[in-house]
Motif scaffolding. Structure first.
Motif, PDB file in Angstrom:
ATOM      1  N   ALA A 193       0.831  -1.207   0.000  1.00 26.83           N
ATOM      2  CA  ALA A 193       0.000   0.000   0.000  1.00 26.83           C
ATOM      3  C   ALA A 193       0.865   1.257   0.000  1.00 26.83           C
ATOM      4  O   ALA A 193       2.042   1.231   0.360  1.00 26.83           O
ATOM      5  CB  ALA A 193      -0.922  -0.008   1.229  1.00 26.83           C
ATOM      6  N   CYS A 194       0.253   2.356  -0.390  1.00 29.96           N
ATOM      7  CA  CYS A 194       0.996   3.621  -0.517  1.00 29.96           C
ATOM      8  C   CYS A 194       0.963   4.422   0.776  1.00 29.96           C
ATOM      9  O   CYS A 194       0.799   5.651   0.756  1.00 29.96           O
ATOM     10  CB  CYS A 194       0.402   4.433  -1.668  1.00 29.96           C
ATOM     11  N   ARG A 195       1.076   3.728   1.894  1.00 29.25           N
ATOM     12  CA  ARG A 195       1.049   4.395   3.185  1.00 29.25           C
ATOM     13  C   ARG A 195       1.513   3.425   4.252  1.00 29.25           C
ATOM     14  O   ARG A 195       1.497   2.198   4.040  1.00 29.25           O
ATOM     15  CB  ARG A 195      -0.366   4.890   3.511  1.00 29.25           C
ATOM     16  N   PRO A 196       1.925   3.913   5.427  1.00 25.60           N
ATOM     17  CA  PRO A 196       2.378   3.012   6.501  1.00 25.60           C
ATOM     18  C   PRO A 196       1.217   2.190   7.064  1.00 25.60           C
ATOM     19  O   PRO A 196       0.056   2.593   6.988  1.00 25.60           O
ATOM     20  CB  PRO A 196       2.921   3.972   7.565  1.00 25.60           C
ATOM     21  N   ARG A 197       1.555   1.053   7.636  1.00 24.85           N
ATOM     22  CA  ARG A 197       0.539   0.232   8.283  1.00 24.85           C
ATOM     23  C   ARG A 197       0.037   0.942   9.537  1.00 24.85           C
ATOM     24  O   ARG A 197       0.834   1.407  10.362  1.00 24.85           O
ATOM     25  CB  ARG A 197       1.129  -1.128   8.659  1.00 24.85           C
ATOM     26  N   PRO A 198      -1.275   1.049   9.722  1.00 22.57           N
ATOM     27  CA  PRO A 198      -1.819   1.699  10.922  1.00 22.57           C
ATOM     28  C   PRO A 198      -1.541   0.870  12.178  1.00 22.57           C
ATOM     29  O   PRO A 198      -1.150  -0.297  12.103  1.00 22.57           O
ATOM     30  CB  PRO A 198      -3.326   1.762  10.634  1.00 22.57           C
ATOM     31  N   GLU A 199      -1.772   1.483  13.319  1.00 22.23           N
ATOM     32  CA  GLU A 199      -1.662   0.762  14.581  1.00 22.23           C
ATOM     33  C   GLU A 199      -2.712  -0.352  14.634  1.00 22.23           C
ATOM     34  O   GLU A 199      -3.751  -0.286  13.985  1.00 22.23           O
ATOM     35  CB  GLU A 199      -1.879   1.721  15.757  1.00 22.23           C
ATOM     36  N   GLU A 200      -2.424  -1.387  15.434  1.00 26.72           N
ATOM     37  CA  GLU A 200      -3.315  -2.552  15.486  1.00 26.72           C
ATOM     38  C   GLU A 200      -4.729  -2.168  15.930  1.00 26.72           C
ATOM     39  O   GLU A 200      -5.714  -2.695  15.410  1.00 26.72           O
ATOM     40  CB  GLU A 200      -2.730  -3.613  16.430  1.00 26.72           C
ATOM     41  N   ALA A 201      -4.827  -1.273  16.916  1.00 24.31           N
ATOM     42  CA  ALA A 201      -6.152  -0.863  17.389  1.00 24.31           C
ATOM     43  C   ALA A 201      -6.947  -0.203  16.272  1.00 24.31           C
ATOM     44  O   ALA A 201      -8.161  -0.418  16.144  1.00 24.31           O
ATOM     45  CB  ALA A 201      -6.008   0.091  18.575  1.00 24.31           C
ATOM     46  N   GLU A 202      -6.259   0.585  15.453  1.00 28.97           N
ATOM     47  CA  GLU A 202      -6.912   1.252  14.341  1.00 28.97           C
ATOM     48  C   GLU A 202      -7.349   0.240  13.281  1.00 28.97           C
ATOM     49  O   GLU A 202      -8.434   0.358  12.694  1.00 28.97           O
ATOM     50  CB  GLU A 202      -5.945   2.274  13.733  1.00 28.97           C
ATOM     51  N   LEU A 203      -6.520  -0.763  13.056  1.00 26.00           N
ATOM     52  CA  LEU A 203      -6.858  -1.808  12.088  1.00 26.00           C
ATOM     53  C   LEU A 203      -8.055  -2.636  12.553  1.00 26.00           C
ATOM     54  O   LEU A 203      -8.912  -3.011  11.746  1.00 26.00           O
ATOM     55  CB  LEU A 203      -5.664  -2.723  11.845  1.00 26.00           C
ATOM     56  N   ARG A 204      -8.110  -2.944  13.831  1.00 25.35           N
ATOM     57  CA  ARG A 204      -9.247  -3.700  14.367  1.00 25.35           C
ATOM     58  C   ARG A 204     -10.552  -2.956  14.120  1.00 25.35           C
ATOM     59  O   ARG A 204     -11.556  -3.550  13.716  1.00 25.35           O
ATOM     60  CB  ARG A 204      -9.076  -3.936  15.874  1.00 25.35           C
ATOM     61  N   LYS A 205     -10.538  -1.648  14.354  1.00 22.14           N
ATOM     62  CA  LYS A 205     -11.741  -0.851  14.125  1.00 22.14           C
ATOM     63  C   LYS A 205     -12.118  -0.837  12.647  1.00 22.14           C
ATOM     64  O   LYS A 205     -13.300  -0.885  12.292  1.00 22.14           O
ATOM     65  CB  LYS A 205     -11.523   0.581  14.631  1.00 22.14           C
ATOM     66  N   SER A 206     -11.112  -0.783  11.791  1.00 21.62           N
ATOM     67  CA  SER A 206     -11.379  -0.779  10.357  1.00 21.62           C
ATOM     68  C   SER A 206     -11.973  -2.115   9.910  1.00 21.62           C
ATOM     69  O   SER A 206     -12.934  -2.144   9.125  1.00 21.62           O
ATOM     70  CB  SER A 206     -10.092  -0.490   9.578  1.00 21.62           C
ATOM     71  N   VAL A 207     -11.425  -3.209  10.415  1.00 23.82           N
ATOM     72  CA  VAL A 207     -11.963  -4.534  10.080  1.00 23.82           C
ATOM     73  C   VAL A 207     -13.428  -4.622  10.487  1.00 23.82           C
ATOM     74  O   VAL A 207     -14.271  -5.131   9.745  1.00 23.82           O
ATOM     75  CB  VAL A 207     -11.133  -5.641  10.758  1.00 23.82           C
ATOM     76  N   TRP A 208     -13.746  -4.097  11.674  1.00 21.64           N
ATOM     77  CA  TRP A 208     -15.146  -4.113  12.118  1.00 21.64           C
ATOM     78  C   TRP A 208     -16.025  -3.272  11.193  1.00 21.64           C
ATOM     79  O   TRP A 208     -17.111  -3.700  10.800  1.00 21.64           O
ATOM     80  CB  TRP A 208     -15.261  -3.612  13.556  1.00 21.64           C
ATOM     81  N   ARG A 209     -15.562  -2.087  10.826  1.00 25.03           N
ATOM     82  CA  ARG A 209     -16.378  -1.231   9.963  1.00 25.03           C
ATOM     83  C   ARG A 209     -16.650  -1.909   8.613  1.00 25.03           C
ATOM     84  O   ARG A 209     -17.774  -1.861   8.106  1.00 25.03           O
ATOM     85  CB  ARG A 209     -15.690   0.119   9.758  1.00 25.03           C
ATOM     86  N   VAL A 210     -15.615  -2.507   8.032  1.00 27.47           N
ATOM     87  CA  VAL A 210     -15.781  -3.177   6.743  1.00 27.47           C
ATOM     88  C   VAL A 210     -16.735  -4.368   6.874  1.00 27.47           C
ATOM     89  O   VAL A 210     -17.611  -4.569   6.030  1.00 27.47           O
ATOM     90  CB  VAL A 210     -14.413  -3.635   6.189  1.00 27.47           C
ATOM     91  N   CYS A 211     -16.608  -5.128   7.948  1.00 30.17           N
ATOM     92  CA  CYS A 211     -17.503  -6.266   8.155  1.00 30.17           C
ATOM     93  C   CYS A 211     -18.935  -5.822   8.418  1.00 30.17           C
ATOM     94  O   CYS A 211     -19.889  -6.503   8.033  1.00 30.17           O
ATOM     95  CB  CYS A 211     -16.995  -7.128   9.309  1.00 30.17           C
ATOM     96  N   SER A 212     -19.092  -4.676   9.068  1.00 36.94           N
ATOM     97  CA  SER A 212     -20.444  -4.184   9.342  1.00 36.94           C
ATOM     98  C   SER A 212     -21.206  -3.915   8.048  1.00 36.94           C
ATOM     99  O   SER A 212     -22.421  -4.149   7.979  1.00 36.94           O
ATOM    100  CB  SER A 212     -20.391  -2.911  10.203  1.00 36.94           C
ATOM    101  N   GLU A 213     -20.500  -3.443   7.029  1.00 38.59           N
ATOM    102  CA  GLU A 213     -21.169  -3.230   5.742  1.00 38.59           C
ATOM    103  C   GLU A 213     -21.622  -4.558   5.149  1.00 38.59           C
ATOM    104  O   GLU A 213     -22.728  -4.668   4.601  1.00 38.59           O
ATOM    105  CB  GLU A 213     -20.239  -2.511   4.768  1.00 38.59           C
ATOM    106  N   PHE A 214     -20.784  -5.566   5.251  1.00 37.42           N
ATOM    107  CA  PHE A 214     -21.130  -6.886   4.722  1.00 37.42           C
ATOM    108  C   PHE A 214     -22.346  -7.461   5.448  1.00 37.42           C
ATOM    109  O   PHE A 214     -23.324  -7.887   4.816  1.00 37.42           O
ATOM    110  CB  PHE A 214     -19.923  -7.820   4.872  1.00 37.42           C
ATOM    111  N   PHE A 215     -22.313  -7.475   6.782  1.00 39.09           N
ATOM    112  CA  PHE A 215     -23.408  -8.060   7.553  1.00 39.09           C
ATOM    113  C   PHE A 215     -24.669  -7.207   7.496  1.00 39.09           C
ATOM    114  O   PHE A 215     -25.776  -7.716   7.711  1.00 39.09           O
ATOM    115  CB  PHE A 215     -22.973  -8.268   9.005  1.00 39.09           C
ATOM    116  N   SER A 216     -24.516  -5.923   7.213  1.00 43.72           N
ATOM    117  CA  SER A 216     -25.678  -5.034   7.145  1.00 43.72           C
ATOM    118  C   SER A 216     -26.701  -5.529   6.124  1.00 43.72           C
ATOM    119  O   SER A 216     -27.909  -5.374   6.319  1.00 43.72           O
ATOM    120  CB  SER A 216     -25.221  -3.614   6.793  1.00 43.72           C
ATOM    121  N   ARG A 217     -26.230  -6.147   5.051  1.00 46.03           N
ATOM    122  CA  ARG A 217     -27.152  -6.594   3.999  1.00 46.03           C
ATOM    123  C   ARG A 217     -28.076  -7.701   4.506  1.00 46.03           C
ATOM    124  O   ARG A 217     -29.298  -7.615   4.359  1.00 46.03           O
ATOM    125  CB  ARG A 217     -26.365  -7.057   2.775  1.00 46.03           C
TER     126      ARG A 217
END
Length: 426
Positions: A193-217
């Motif tokens: 990717a064209c940017r540094p890897r975020p902190e783990e806590a930030e990544l966990r929140k992102s994984v949840w947000r992305v999954c929420s869109e999937f399960f929302s359907r």
């Protein structure tokens, strides 16, 4: 009989008068940033819109030599000045664009433009930082790493009224998230990717947000079943998902709606038929059921075409069951004349056949316009409001980033049949 799906244009022609939402989307991009749609096609190694549609339909492939090239090309589609809308090709020095160091999302062609835009950008900078992470993490849906596995529900579906209720049943998510965060695909993502890897806590929140869109359907489909007072324990149910496009069908798996098995354990069988002119070829592209499907299973099928065409050519011939419920995710019939005309026969069909329907919207503006159209068609609107299972992933308007974010399935309209007049009631 309905006519065939309109032919694709022979060349790249963004248009506001099309049944294809992505073609209208390209038109919207160019209205805000002239030439941006062509940049996107170039970065996808495509010469025109027809190539784009062919790739979505599985008739050709998007070719990148490496993950690094793929992510770099993705980043390049966001490179334009957020203040004056100039693309690199329109600048004396194409490398003059500099990214905001806080959000790592928007670019400016000069310090003057950045200072001029700051009073607006500062309102959305933190949110755009989340968006910039989420759009990369979303790649893990296509690799199969996401969504994470979910647990059997410990409460009846009727008692699960919002995300907090749903999350509380999942327990400690660490065992589910750790293999994803430490997995090879996550490593490959941030290596390229064209940017540094975020902190783990930030990544966990992102994984949840992305999954929420999937399960929302699937949870929104379940919400529609409950609103319609349908009983999946007494008989099998058929749900038609109208206006399905690449958001629902690109890379779709036959297990994508399995959260409904947790919502309605022991059900008699649920069939979800995805119908739309932008349906993408894949495992779900299989005929709908003619007879009852297997108990305690969700059977997904798909049909490429307009819904009224599907109704006349498949449903009326007895080759598919009539729906108990119709669901539409972001139909967009308010957005343009072309989309509106494409939706009109479907809306009238739903009204005249008195079919319970639930449609979702990205934001309140879309909700109000959609309500107005349904009222003009004399629809009986039974309920409307914020969706308790709205996606938690903020959506950026790519060509106009400094705006309030939208969220998939943020609002819903539940409607059925023809609005009765006071005179008819008396």
């Amino acid at each position: 009989m309905a006519g065939p799906v309109p032919a694709l244009p022979d060349s790249f022609t963004p248009s506001s008068n099309s049944i294809y939402s992505d073609q209208f989307g390209f038109y919207g991009l160019d209205c805000n940033v002239p030439g941006l749609s062509k940049v996107i096609l170039d970065k996808l190694n495509m010469k025109d819109y027809q190539d784009y549609r062919a790739a979505l339909e599985g008739k050709s492939k998007v070719g990148f030599r490496s993950h690094k090239e793929m992510f770099q090309n993705l980043e390049d589609t966001f490179k334009f000045c957020a203040c004056c809308s100039k693309l690199p090709s329109n600048l004396p020095d194409p490398k003059a664009l500099k990214r905001c160091i806080k959000c790592l999302n928007v670019y400016y062609c000069s310090k003057e433009c950045q200072k001029k835009d700051w009073s607006l950008h500062k309102k959305f900078c933190k949110m755009l930082h989340k968006v910039s992470i989420d759009r990369l993490v979303e790649w893990l849906v296509h690799t199969g790493d996401l969504p994470f596995p979910t647990e059997v529900w410990s409460r009846p579906g009727k008692d699960v009224r919002c995300w907090d209720d749903w999350v509380s049943m999942q327990g400690d998510l660490t065992p589910h998230l750790e293999p994803i965060l430490s997995g090879q695909n996550m490593t490959n993502l941030w290596t390229n990717a064209c940017r540094p890897r975020p902190e783990e806590a930030e990544l966990r929140k992102s994984v949840w947000r992305v999954c929420s869109e999937f399960f929302s359907r699937s949870l929104t489909v379940g919400l529609g079943i409950q609103m319609s007072r349908l009983d999946p324990y007494s008989r099998p149910l058929t749900i038609h998902l109208v206006g399905a496009g690449h958001n629902e069908t690109l890379g779709a798996r036959i297990t994508d709606m399995d959260e409904l098995n947790h919502m309605f354990p022991g059900h008699q069988g649920l069939e979800v038929v995805m119908v739309g002119p932008e349906v993408v070829q894949g495992p779900i592209m299989r005929p709908p059921l003619r007879a009852f499907g297997p108990r305690e299973r969700v059977y997904i099928s798909a049909y490429k075409g307009l819904y009224h065409q599907f109704w006349e050519e498949v449903v009326e011939k007895g080759e598919a069951a009539k729906p108990d419920l119709v669901v539409g995710f972001h139909p967009g019939f308010h957005a343009s004349q072309g989309l509106g005309e494409g939706w009109l026969p479907t809306l009238l069909l739903l009204r005249d056949y008195n079919i319970p329907s639930i449609f979702t919207m990205y934001n309140d503006v879309e909700l109000q316009y959609s309500l107005q159209i349904l009222m003009e068609l004399e629809m009986e609107v039974k309920d409307t409001g914020p969706n308790p299972f709205s996606s938690q992933k903020p959506e950026q308007v790519q060509s106009s980033p400094n705006k309030a974010p939208s969220y998939c399935n943020a609002f819903y309209i539940y409607f059925q049949g023809l609005l009765e007049t006071q005179q008819e009631e008396e």
